[in-house]
Design an enzyme around this catalytic site. Structure first.
Site: not given
Length: 487
Positions: A35, A37, A185, A188, A470
């Protein structure tokens, strides 16, 4: 034969379809595996939990630039693994229990289903099912490449040293050596994980780059940065694989011919072989031909803007699909959006009475504009919209803004020398066409650009119309926007 008002096939994003508004209906949800996925059990969530571990290990390893003397000594793999899956397995079990035990109107089907007609299916165990409305959310699966000597039945099998992303994270001990086939991906992220925690890891890439589907500048920069910290071999492929007597894998290599003068390594023996060469939709296993469902050349089910499955180019009444089984994106956030659209449209269809009876004007449509994606490695990648090449090919008058992490104060604090933000805009409309960020927290700092694209904000308005903290890292995005030339 058992009949249901609504049948949902798959419990990834499809699990969110059935809520209290379906309480007066007889519904079923089919899930032959775990369950939740792929995302929950073998994808987005566990990999990111491992990636965080890898990031911390890398920080310990690479601290001299900050004036710190730290090091990475070892990784307790069972503790790392159990931290991940103790949480995930609890969520999986809770989802299964909720659907199976707490909802009187819901039947959980643990068989794999395939179509026998437009609204009829049969399970592997022989059970026959019909439903007025069907939601197909069956997902996708890892591709197993055709390599001489590689027995597909051994892939992800208990005790086997040959893995896809479905099983590699659950092995009992950290492997001393890993070979990863792939350049996307998944390859990697797992290379980052295993290299960072001390495994001898090699990545075999058929072409000349990692993440070659990205913007060309981004892919080239990423490839250089990633190859500086990982063992990447370009222009090669596995030409043969065989199990050794001690349960490891011996792999032989050959040149692909895609990289001139590629150096072909000698055969190697590794504890674990990870196949990460792509994912295919699970549509074929549903026998779409039996239901007359339209299928794209790449195997995806064909759907319209309302996620209705098409048959002969027209919507099949009462049949919807979502996620990787029909989407070209193969992204969880896209599947979740499509699930929301499908849920609303199924409810509208039910209210209309007859399957397919809803007026098109009453149906929700998907919004696949400004779809972002991220790769969680070192460096991290985030992207949305067009590449520079796509933007120029579109006919737009393009302007590109770029700013290095090293050009902003927080980049100095990080001592980052490879990261940058790149924004692509249309000179005429001043709308953002695409954005790409490589560097720490890329997946977070790209969000203002995703929002700008989603809501049609002009690039100059985004740059000048708000405060940018900033010296926070999003200043690299601000400065990339300011670098756009609208003169």
């Amino acid at each position: 034969m058992t009949h249901f008002d609504v049948l949902v096939i798959g419990t990834g994003s499809g699990n969110s379809i059935l809520d209290d508004r379906f309480a007066n209906l007889r519904v079923a949800i089919a899930e032959p595996s775990l369950f939740g996925g792929t995302c929950l059990n073998a994808g987005c969530i566990p990999t990111k939990m491992y990636v965080h571990v890898a990031d911390v290990a890398r920080q310990a390893t690479d601290s001299e630039d900050l004036g710190l003397q730290t090091d990475f000594r070892s990784a307790d793999w069972p503790s790392i693994r159990d931290r991940v899956f103790a949480r995930i397995d609890e969520i999986e079990a809770a989802g299964r229990h909720y659907r199976s035990e707490q909802l009187d109107n819901t039947t959980v089907l643990t068989e794999h289903l395939r179509f026998t007609g437009t609204h009829s299916l049969v399970g592997d165990g022989g059970s026959e099912i019909t439903a007025d409305r069907i939601v197909i959310a069956a997902g996708a699966h890892p591709v197993v490449p055709d390599i001489p000597g590689l027995d597909p039945s051994m892939v992800d099998a208990p005790g086997s040293p040959i893995h896809t992303s479905r099983s590699i994270m659950r092995v009992d001990e950290r492997p001393d050596s890993v070979l990863i086939l792939g350049s996307g991906y998944i390859a990697a992220e797992f290379a980052h994980i295993f290299t960072s925690i001390g495994a001898d890891t090699m990545v075999a890439v058929r072409g000349d780059s990692m993440l070659g589907y990205l913007d060309t500048e981004v892919s080239a920069a990423y490839t250089a940065a990633f190859a500086a910290e990982n063992d990447i071999r370009f222009g090669i492929e596995a030409s043969e694989a065989a199990l050794t007597d001690d349960g490891r894998v011996r792999v032989t290599f050959a040149s692909t011919g895609r990289v001139p003068d590629a150096e072909v390594p000698d055969p190697i023996v590794v504890e674990r072989l990870l196949l990460a060469v792509g994912r295919d939709p699970n549509a074929a296993g549903l026998d779409p031909v039996a239901a007359g469902l339209d299928v794209h050349p790449d195997g995806r089910l064909s759907v319209d803007a309302h996620q209705r499955v098409l048959s002969g180019g027209d919507p099949l009444p009462g049949v919807f699909a979502l996620g990787d089984v029909c989407s070209p994106y193969q992204l969880k956030h896209v599947a979740n959006h499509e699930a929301d659209v499908v849920q609303r449209n199924v409810l509208v269809d039910i209210a209309a009475g007859t399957p397919g009876g809803a007026q098109e004007a009453d149906l929700a449509a998907v919004r696949h504009h400004a779809v972002p994606a991220a790769v969680f490695t070192r460096p991290q990648i985030a992207t949305v919209g067009m590449t520079e090449e796509e933007a120029r090919a579109s006919g737009a008058v393009v302007t590109v803004g770029r700013r290095d992490y090293a050009g902003v104060a927080y980049g100095w604090a990080l001592e980052d020398r490879t990261g940058f933000a790149k924004v692509i805009a249309d000179k005429g409309t001043r709308r953002i066409l695409g954005a790409h960020v490589m560097g720490p927290e890329a997946s977070m700092i790209i969000q203002p650009l995703i929002q700008a694209m989603a809501f049609g904000q002009r690039a100059d308005e985004v740059a000048h119309g708000q405060y940018w903290i900033h010296p926070a890292l999003p200043e690299v995005v601000e400065n990339a926007l300011l670098d756009l030339d609208f003169a």
